[in-house]
Motif scaffolding. Structure first.
Motif, PDB file in Angstrom:
ATOM      1  N   ARG A  88       0.831  -1.209   0.000  1.00  0.00           N
ATOM      2  CA  ARG A  88       0.000   0.000   0.000  1.00  0.00           C
ATOM      3  C   ARG A  88       0.865   1.258   0.000  1.00  0.00           C
ATOM      4  O   ARG A  88       0.481   2.279  -0.561  1.00  0.00           O
ATOM      5  CB  ARG A  88      -0.931  -0.008   1.234  1.00  0.00           C
ATOM      6  N   PHE A  89       2.004   1.182   0.632  1.00  0.00           N
ATOM      7  CA  PHE A  89       2.928   2.312   0.625  1.00  0.00           C
ATOM      8  C   PHE A  89       3.466   2.515  -0.798  1.00  0.00           C
ATOM      9  O   PHE A  89       3.545   3.637  -1.303  1.00  0.00           O
ATOM     10  CB  PHE A  89       4.075   2.020   1.600  1.00  0.00           C
ATOM     11  N   ALA A  90       3.794   1.378  -1.453  1.00  0.00           N
ATOM     12  CA  ALA A  90       4.350   1.471  -2.821  1.00  0.00           C
ATOM     13  C   ALA A  90       3.330   2.058  -3.790  1.00  0.00           C
ATOM     14  O   ALA A  90       3.680   2.865  -4.659  1.00  0.00           O
ATOM     15  CB  ALA A  90       4.802   0.089  -3.283  1.00  0.00           C
ATOM     16  N   ASP A  91       2.048   1.660  -3.649  1.00  0.00           N
ATOM     17  CA  ASP A  91       1.075   2.158  -4.638  1.00  0.00           C
ATOM     18  C   ASP A  91       0.386   3.453  -4.184  1.00  0.00           C
ATOM     19  O   ASP A  91      -0.529   3.944  -4.848  1.00  0.00           O
ATOM     20  CB  ASP A  91       0.067   1.065  -5.016  1.00  0.00           C
ATOM     21  N   GLY A  92       0.801   4.011  -3.060  1.00  0.00           N
ATOM     22  CA  GLY A  92       0.329   5.337  -2.669  1.00  0.00           C
ATOM     23  C   GLY A  92      -0.900   5.352  -1.775  1.00  0.00           C
ATOM     24  O   GLY A  92      -1.360   6.419  -1.379  1.00  0.00           O
ATOM     25  N   ARG A  93      -1.426   4.156  -1.419  1.00  0.00           N
ATOM     26  CA  ARG A  93      -2.598   4.174  -0.532  1.00  0.00           C
ATOM     27  C   ARG A  93      -2.193   4.560   0.882  1.00  0.00           C
ATOM     28  O   ARG A  93      -2.998   5.040   1.649  1.00  0.00           O
ATOM     29  CB  ARG A  93      -3.293   2.814  -0.561  1.00  0.00           C
ATOM     30  N   TYR A  94      -0.963   4.306   1.249  1.00  0.00           N
ATOM     31  CA  TYR A  94      -0.413   4.837   2.496  1.00  0.00           C
ATOM     32  C   TYR A  94       0.691   5.829   2.129  1.00  0.00           C
ATOM     33  O   TYR A  94       1.410   5.633   1.141  1.00  0.00           O
ATOM     34  CB  TYR A  94       0.211   3.721   3.351  1.00  0.00           C
ATOM     35  N   ARG A  95       0.815   6.859   2.951  1.00  0.00           N
ATOM     36  CA  ARG A  95       1.835   7.880   2.670  1.00  0.00           C
ATOM     37  C   ARG A  95       2.977   7.864   3.684  1.00  0.00           C
ATOM     38  O   ARG A  95       3.985   8.535   3.474  1.00  0.00           O
ATOM     39  CB  ARG A  95       1.183   9.272   2.688  1.00  0.00           C
ATOM     40  N   ALA A  96       2.776   7.179   4.784  1.00  0.00           N
ATOM     41  CA  ALA A  96       3.825   7.184   5.812  1.00  0.00           C
ATOM     42  C   ALA A  96       3.848   5.846   6.531  1.00  0.00           C
ATOM     43  O   ALA A  96       2.822   5.166   6.616  1.00  0.00           O
ATOM     44  CB  ALA A  96       3.567   8.305   6.818  1.00  0.00           C
ATOM     45  N   ILE A  97       5.008   5.473   6.997  1.00  0.00           N
ATOM     46  CA  ILE A  97       5.146   4.268   7.836  1.00  0.00           C
ATOM     47  C   ILE A  97       6.004   4.640   9.038  1.00  0.00           C
ATOM     48  O   ILE A  97       7.066   5.266   8.885  1.00  0.00           O
ATOM     49  CB  ILE A  97       5.845   3.112   7.077  1.00  0.00           C
ATOM     50  N   ALA A  98       5.543   4.246  10.222  1.00  0.00           N
ATOM     51  CA  ALA A  98       6.366   4.423  11.425  1.00  0.00           C
ATOM     52  C   ALA A  98       7.075   3.105  11.714  1.00  0.00           C
ATOM     53  O   ALA A  98       6.515   2.027  11.511  1.00  0.00           O
ATOM     54  CB  ALA A  98       5.487   4.806  12.606  1.00  0.00           C
ATOM     55  N   THR A  99       8.305   3.187  12.152  1.00  0.00           N
ATOM     56  CA  THR A  99       9.055   1.966  12.442  1.00  0.00           C
ATOM     57  C   THR A  99      10.150   2.279  13.448  1.00  0.00           C
ATOM     58  O   THR A  99      10.518   3.453  13.618  1.00  0.00           O
ATOM     59  CB  THR A  99       9.670   1.376  11.157  1.00  0.00           C
ATOM     60  N   SER A 100      10.651   1.237  14.121  1.00  0.00           N
ATOM     61  CA  SER A 100      11.769   1.501  15.032  1.00  0.00           C
ATOM     62  C   SER A 100      13.059   1.135  14.316  1.00  0.00           C
ATOM     63  O   SER A 100      13.780   2.011  13.858  1.00  0.00           O
ATOM     64  CB  SER A 100      11.599   0.741  16.332  1.00  0.00           C
ATOM     65  N   LYS A 101      13.328  -0.161  14.188  1.00  0.00           N
ATOM     66  CA  LYS A 101      14.600  -0.526  13.568  1.00  0.00           C
ATOM     67  C   LYS A 101      14.454  -1.481  12.384  1.00  0.00           C
ATOM     68  O   LYS A 101      15.397  -1.652  11.631  1.00  0.00           O
ATOM     69  CB  LYS A 101      15.511  -1.176  14.607  1.00  0.00           C
ATOM     70  N   VAL A 102      13.284  -2.124  12.260  1.00  0.00           N
ATOM     71  CA  VAL A 102      13.226  -3.196  11.259  1.00  0.00           C
ATOM     72  C   VAL A 102      13.343  -2.698   9.827  1.00  0.00           C
ATOM     73  O   VAL A 102      13.673  -3.469   8.941  1.00  0.00           O
ATOM     74  CB  VAL A 102      11.957  -4.080  11.388  1.00  0.00           C
ATOM     75  N   LEU A 103      13.088  -1.435   9.574  1.00  0.00           N
ATOM     76  CA  LEU A 103      13.264  -0.943   8.201  1.00  0.00           C
ATOM     77  C   LEU A 103      14.620  -0.261   8.014  1.00  0.00           C
ATOM     78  O   LEU A 103      14.890   0.312   6.974  1.00  0.00           O
ATOM     79  CB  LEU A 103      12.146   0.050   7.832  1.00  0.00           C
ATOM     80  N   ASN A 104      15.474  -0.327   9.035  1.00  0.00           N
ATOM     81  CA  ASN A 104      16.791   0.301   8.899  1.00  0.00           C
ATOM     82  C   ASN A 104      17.540  -0.237   7.699  1.00  0.00           C
ATOM     83  O   ASN A 104      18.214   0.488   6.994  1.00  0.00           O
ATOM     84  CB  ASN A 104      17.655   0.015  10.139  1.00  0.00           C
ATOM     85  N   GLU A 105      17.448  -1.567   7.513  1.00  0.00           N
ATOM     86  CA  GLU A 105      18.305  -2.204   6.528  1.00  0.00           C
ATOM     87  C   GLU A 105      17.550  -2.717   5.334  1.00  0.00           C
ATOM     88  O   GLU A 105      16.498  -3.346   5.471  1.00  0.00           O
ATOM     89  CB  GLU A 105      19.021  -3.398   7.161  1.00  0.00           C
ATOM     90  N   GLY A 106      18.114  -2.469   4.184  1.00  0.00           N
ATOM     91  CA  GLY A 106      17.793  -3.187   2.965  1.00  0.00           C
ATOM     92  C   GLY A 106      16.388  -3.121   2.397  1.00  0.00           C
ATOM     93  O   GLY A 106      16.224  -3.218   1.196  1.00  0.00           O
ATOM     94  N   VAL A 107      15.365  -2.960   3.217  1.00  0.00           N
ATOM     95  CA  VAL A 107      14.015  -3.083   2.667  1.00  0.00           C
ATOM     96  C   VAL A 107      13.791  -2.024   1.598  1.00  0.00           C
ATOM     97  O   VAL A 107      14.113  -0.855   1.770  1.00  0.00           O
ATOM     98  CB  VAL A 107      12.960  -2.948   3.787  1.00  0.00           C
TER      99      VAL A 107
END
Lengths: 466, 411
Positions: free
Chosen positions: A381-400
């Motif tokens: 949903r983030f990729a296709d624009g249905r979501y505009r923001a994602i909150a995260t602590s550390k799991v998106l730090n790398e590579g995603v």
């Protein structure tokens, strides 16, 4: 078993992450130092990592042997999707091949490290295991390999155990399963390979016989100096390009903005009170927090007495106040509104803050607790624009891979340069004329200012480090 | 299980020793255990976060912190939790977050995002109250799980669990374990060696003069590097060791963040030995049957026969000839699987030195001829039940002079 005319010959077997050598050696041939005698099982034994050297030795010495260890296969077909590699990707592949298919490629986030791995798999065409640090990355590699090679791809980890000639796993699962999977792959790709030299993760490389190994990282250096182990576990660094070298043609242009905010009067009063309790204890105990042992000393002494435990609570509270200052959340609200048509990643130091941001601003959240299905859905949903923001602590730090994200807002983080560079890397993947911005929110006149200065010591932030 | 950070231990002269408790400390530990269990019992149907909050209020002295945390951890591990099945939290979040995107994009210049409006709109559409929506939004998180059942043991049970958990936590950091073990029955030894094999651990074994065995245990890779990789397997071996009659355990450790090299020793010998487990019916039948035998006397075997790199077997009985004093061991494999029989045959072929008869049911479809001619071993295959006379003939054959026996050993 293959037996020579003189009756000599040996079998090489894979046993729980090691190689067992059984049989009769020709006179004058010694297996040491390649293998050691194991009285427990009356055979010679070698770490699986030594497989390539050992087999070369046996060939060179003309020892008749039957290789019952190797259990990997040649891939039936190569790439089904042909994508022209960028010049630096071709150079990286060439350098890796020249190093006999063992080595580390260092490229900045967003430069297309995974495509170098795809080219390497196509080049060697052996059963391949990709080891990645998180389940998000496992999912991403799964999609990439499936579309690139048009075949079934196995996954080991996150409750799934499906081994195929192309398989993706996490470092944790690799540690658990390499005992019995270590013979089934001819090539292992260690994504974000700076994780590998830790004492338990290193074993996943030791217990695997793959003769070909590729490490990928944007930041292979470790503060504990253990990155030197990568040479033995994977191979030497065979190719390296930095963010500054690739910015512009291959990575998005970017700026970093540090925003200093003030604690509210109540927060400031409580902060000063708690900090004083913490510092009084530290001084009374003669602990030098700036020294290498400072933090450990504090933990140890804090556990021993009532005042110590109070000091530990005070330390946590003053940190909590600076990292999660009300003014940061107010500024975050303004940033979310200002960038409401762009894609924003919000990073925090801890899950509790990430959940409170998600709850307060009604933005989706990804943490280690988020199930794979929901994680995939959020990213989709983030990729296709249905979501505009994602909150995260550390799991998106790398590579995603979040290609469209152009704004990163660091609410809080550690003093780690690597973490900060990786967070920046998340928004640098080039797309059209995208311009990326990283905001770092810091509470003025708190310990966080020092933490921020430490993590910005990298060329990407105009700092001194590499 | 608990982590090594919660173990109460002292280091001195390279040795790690579990802290000894005074009588007062033991009484205080019991009180803490009772309090932990009471808090849990009074929080059934509450959320995990509420329960953990209540447990964090438990009063304790600084020196009791590790004990209290360990007791809480073990008791929580043994409690039953479940999620909130009434609401589909991910679906709620999808609705709310999607609506929030639309609301934020539609903001007029200078207008502020109205969270309450978004919640109210989605709640109305789903036919629930805003409060229900708020409480359901993250109800699938671990912190929102509800306690459904407290542990079934009392304070003494929790303390016993804690005592084992402390040793296991130390073993998590072990690179090699040595045990001096003595068992009353073959079944106890078999269970221990079965567990060693199941855990893929390797060992070297030697007999102790006082009876029993000294077993050095580690894993295949330990030959090259002292690693704690097998620590979990060694920790999980503990219940099998505790089932033996006498166990003295020592371990080489890599302790703490600095992986300090320390030694650890613990005596797991039970203060009160339980009654020895009765022999299996078929084995007991032979013991009783040979009690009146004229030629052979039977008694429980005390040996473990190990052929390193090949395998081992644990005989059930030792037969002694009443006249010559010659001894023949006997393992009753009964209805076990055929593979076990092949492993015994391989042991014999690879040089098992002891005289032994393997007693096997005909249901396993193996032939006595498999060991025909073997110098020191024989197979006795029985139909229905074990025939004492037939077994005796096998024993006699094994002690007969060599020329009377065939010399070929075929599989």
């Amino acid at each position: 078993m293959n037996v020579a005319r003189d009756g000599t010959g040996i079998e090489v077997l894979f046993a729980a992450g090691t190689l067992e050598l059984r049989g009769v050696l020709p006179p004058g041939i010694k297996l040491t130092p390649h293998a050691a005698w194991d009285a427990r099982s009356r055979c010679f034994r070698a770490p699986a990592l030594a497989y390539a050297d050992l087999v070369r030795f046996l060939h060179r010495e003309g020892v008749a042997f039957e290789d019952r260890a190797r259990a990997y296969v040649e891939l039936e077909r190569g790439l089904s999707v042909s994508r022209e590699p960028r010049p630096f990707q071709s150079e990286a592949l060439r350098a890796w091949r020249e190093a006999k298919g063992r080595g580390v490629v260092v490229l900045p986030t967003g430069a297309g490290k995974s495509h170098v791995a795809v080219l390497a798999i196509d080049d060697k065409r052996r059963s391949t295991l990709v080891v990645a640090p998180t389940l998000d990355l496992v999912r991403q590699w799964y999609d990439l390999l499936r579309t690139s090679f048009a075949c079934d791809v196995g996954v080991v980890g996150g409750g799934t155990y499906d081994v195929q000639p192309l398989t993706v796993t996490t470092y944790d699962s690799a540690c658990l399963h390499m005992d019995h999977l270590g013979a089934r792959f001819g090539l292992v790709v260690f994504d974000e390979c700076h994780h590998l030299p830790g004492p338990s993760y290193a074993l996943s490389a030791e217990l695997c016989l793959a003769p070909f190994r590729l490490g990928l990282s944007a930041t292979p250096e470790r503060s504990d100096g253990q990155d030197a182990k990568l040479v033995r576990l994977v191979g030497p660094t065979v190719y390296r390009k930095d963010i500054v070298e690739l910015s512009g043609p291959y990575l998005a242009e970017y700026e970093t903005v540090r925003v200093e905010v003030d604690l509210s009067a109540e927060e400031r009063a409580e902060y000063e009170l708690e900090r004083a309790i913490y510092l009084d204890f530290v001084r009374s105990q003669g602990i030098r927090m700036g020294s290498a042992r400072g933090w450990n000393d504090f933990i140890m002494r804090a556990a021993r007495s009532g005042p110590g435990q109070r000091a530990m609570r005070a330390y946590r509270r003053q940190r909590e106040l600076s990292l999660g200052a009300q003014a940061k959340l107010e500024h975050l609200e303004r940033l979310l509104e200002a960038h409401r048509t762009e894609k924003v990643l919000i990073f925090t130091q801890d899950n509790a803050t990430a959940y409170s941001i998600s709850r307060r601003f009604l933005v989706p959240i990804i943490t280690h607790q988020t199930k794979i299905k929901e994680r995939s859905e959020i990213l989709e949903r983030f990729a296709d624009g249905r979501y505009r923001a994602i909150a995260t602590s550390k799991v998106l730090n790398e590579g995603v891979d979040v290609p469209d994200a152009s704004v990163a807002i660091v609410i809080s983080g550690s003093g780690s340069v690597r973490e900060h560079v990786q967070r920046l890397g998340r928004i640098l993947r080039r797309k059209g004329d995208k311009f990326a911005t990283l905001y770092e929110l810091v509470s003025r006149k708190t310990g966080e200012v020092f933490t921020s200065e430490r993590r910005r010591e990298h060329a990407a932030y105009g700092g001194g480090g590499a | 299980m608990i982590g090594p950070d919660l173990v109460r231990a002292r280091k001195r002269n390279g040795v790690l020793a579990l802290a000894k408790e005074s009588v007062e400390a033991r009484a205080r530990a019991r009180t803490l255990a009772e309090e932990v269990l009471l808090i849990i019992a009074t929080h059934v149907d509450q959320t995990r976060v509420v329960l953990e909050g209540a447990l964090s209020e438990l009063a304790m002295a600084p020196q009791e912190r590790k004990l209290a945390m360990a007791l809480k951890k073990l008791a929580l591990d043994d409690s039953a939790f479940d999620g909130n099945p009434t609401l589909d939290a991910p679906a709620l979040r999808r609705e709310v977050f999607s609506r929030a995107v639309v609301a934020r994009e539609a903001l007029a210049l200078g207008a502020r995002f109205e969270r309450a409006t978004v919640i109210a709109e989605v709640a109305a559409r789903l036919g629930v109250t805003p409060d229900a929506l708020e409480s359901g939004l993250y109800s699938d998180l671990r912190s929102a799980q509800r306690l459904r059942g407290a542990p079934i043991y009392d304070a003494d049970g929790l303390l016993a669990r804690h005592a084992r958990a402390e040793v296991q936590a130390v073993l998590l950091c072990s690179v090699r374990v040595v045990v001096e073990v003595r068992c009353a029955t073959a079944d106890q030894y078999r269970a221990l060696f079965h567990k060693l094999k199941f855990r893929q651990l390797l060992f070297e074994m030697s007999s102790l003069e006082s009876g029993g065995y000294r077993i050095e245990i580690d894993g295949p890779y330990s030959l090259f590097e002292s690693v704690t990789k097998y620590g979990l397997e060694l920790a999980l071996l503990l219940p099998a060791l505790e089932a033996c009659d006498s166990v003295k355990l020592s371990a080489d450790l890599r302790w703490g963040k600095k992986r300090e090299q320390l030694r650890f020793a613990v005596d797991l010998t039970r203060a009160e030995l339980s009654e020895p487990a009765p022999a299996r019916d078929d084995v007991q039948g032979l013991l009783d049957g040979f009690r009146q035998g004229a030629h052979w006397r039977a008694e429980p075997a005390r040996e473990v026969l190990d052929l390193p790199g090949i395998g081992l077997c644990v005989p059930d009985l030792c037969f002694t000839h009443q006249v010559t004093g010659e001894q023949v061991l006997c393992e009753v494999l009964g209805f076990w699987n055929r593979a076990a029989v092949w492993r015994r045959i391989e042991l014999v072929e690879k040089g098992l030195a002891h005289k032994i008869v393997f007693v096997v049911s005909a249901r396993l479809r193996v032939s006595e001829e498999m060991l025909d001619g073997a110098e020191s071993a024989a197979l006795y295959v029985y139909k229905g039940s074990i025939n004492q006379k037939a077994l005796e003939r096998k024993l006699e054959e094994l002690v007969a002079p060599a020329p009377a026996r065939r010399s070929k050993c075929t599989k």
